[in-house]
Design a protein around this motif. Structure first.
Motif, PDB file in Angstrom:
ATOM      1  N   ALA A  21       0.852  -1.181   0.000  1.00  0.00           N
ATOM      2  CA  ALA A  21       0.000   0.000   0.000  1.00  0.00           C
ATOM      3  C   ALA A  21       0.888   1.232   0.000  1.00  0.00           C
ATOM      4  O   ALA A  21       2.074   1.156   0.316  1.00  0.00           O
ATOM      5  N   TRP A  72      -9.116  -6.587   3.451  1.00  0.00           N
ATOM      6  CA  TRP A  72      -9.189  -5.191   3.010  1.00  0.00           C
ATOM      7  C   TRP A  72     -10.531  -4.892   2.359  1.00  0.00           C
ATOM      8  O   TRP A  72     -10.929  -5.561   1.403  1.00  0.00           O
ATOM      9  N   LEU A 101     -10.200   0.582  -0.048  1.00  0.00           N
ATOM     10  CA  LEU A 101      -8.762   0.634   0.221  1.00  0.00           C
ATOM     11  C   LEU A 101      -7.921   0.277  -0.999  1.00  0.00           C
ATOM     12  O   LEU A 101      -6.697   0.471  -0.987  1.00  0.00           O
ATOM     13  N   LEU A 145      -6.811   5.334   7.169  1.00  0.00           N
ATOM     14  CA  LEU A 145      -7.760   4.566   6.366  1.00  0.00           C
ATOM     15  C   LEU A 145      -9.117   5.252   6.290  1.00  0.00           C
ATOM     16  O   LEU A 145      -9.789   5.204   5.257  1.00  0.00           O
ATOM     17  N   ARG A 203     -11.000   6.458   2.769  1.00  0.00           N
ATOM     18  CA  ARG A 203     -12.396   6.171   2.403  1.00  0.00           C
ATOM     19  C   ARG A 203     -13.191   7.448   2.152  1.00  0.00           C
ATOM     20  O   ARG A 203     -14.087   7.467   1.299  1.00  0.00           O
ATOM     21  N   CYS A 228      -4.793   9.448  -3.121  1.00  0.00           N
ATOM     22  CA  CYS A 228      -4.329   8.069  -3.295  1.00  0.00           C
ATOM     23  C   CYS A 228      -4.005   7.794  -4.754  1.00  0.00           C
ATOM     24  O   CYS A 228      -4.436   8.503  -5.653  1.00  0.00           O
TER      25      CYS A 228
END
Length: 214
Positions: free
Chosen positions: A90, A126, A130, A195, A199, A205
């Motif tokens: 990640a 996950w 994510l 996290l 979201r 990201c």
């Protein structure tokens, strides 16, 4: 059987979104938002607490998966994988990554389910959003092939039931020093916040949604 688990089982299987109860249960558990909640390490109380809070991590997710697959008549084994958080696939922000770099080896939980005569790896760790941060989310599992494993692991230990797994895990946890426990706690809080930002879209990201199984 716990009333909360029984009610959720009926909810997830009566809808029959895919026509396959195994897949519907898996997908529903996978998409419970990943969040480390220390109280949920308990094999008996963790799944219920996760359902009430609608947040959980690999341990309560896979204990719940094992219980619900058992309700379908599917045999399940519990699998422990030693790993390091710094090796997670990640794109962590620098603050979270620096905390991960100092952590000791920790222990991931997944399941193997006997489906169509073979033991398939089933990892529901996950949740779908994510994938935007590069996590290997398993999307559209077919209900019989191996899923992606959530972590890069050093070895695998298979347990026939959750009690055996919990005993071994508790032994591992008791070996941590106080500084290691504090480091794990600080990291978990930072990870959970990040996290949530992923979201909500607050965290920028890299879209790696293709990494999971489509």
């Amino acid at each position: 059987m716990n009333d909360i688990i029984s009610a959720k089982f009926r909810e997830w299987t009566s809808g029959r979104r895919t026509g396959n109860n195994i897949v519907d249960i898996y997908t529903s558990i996978r998409d419970i938002p990943f969040c480390v909640v220390p109280e949920f390490f308990d094999a008996h109380k963790g799944p219920e607490g996760m359902l009430l809070l609608n947040k959980g991590f690999c341990v309560p997710k896979h204990y719940l998966l094992g219980v619900m697959f058992g309700m379908l008549g599917v045999d399940v084994r519990y699998c422990t994988y030693a790993f390091k958080w710094k090796d997670i696939q990640a794109v962590m922000p620098s603050g979270v990554k620096s905390l991960a770099d100092d952590l000791p080896v920790t222990y991931h939980l997944a399941c193997k389910a006997r489906i169509n005569g073979r033991w398939a790896l089933v990892d529901a760790t996950w949740d779908s959003p994510l994938a935007l941060a590069g996590f290997p989310v398993n999307k559209n599992w077919d209900g019989e092939s191996d899923t992606l494993l959530a972590v890069k692991h050093a070895d695998e230990v298979i347990h026939d039931d959750m009690c055996m797994r919990e005993d071994i895990f508790n032994q591992k946890m008791s070996s941590y020093s106080l500084p290691e426990k504090l480091a794990l706690s600080r990291f978990s809080m930072a990870l959970n916040k990040w996290l949530d930002d992923v979201r909500s879209g607050k965290e920028r990201c890299i879209d790696r949604s293709g990494r999971g199984k489509e």
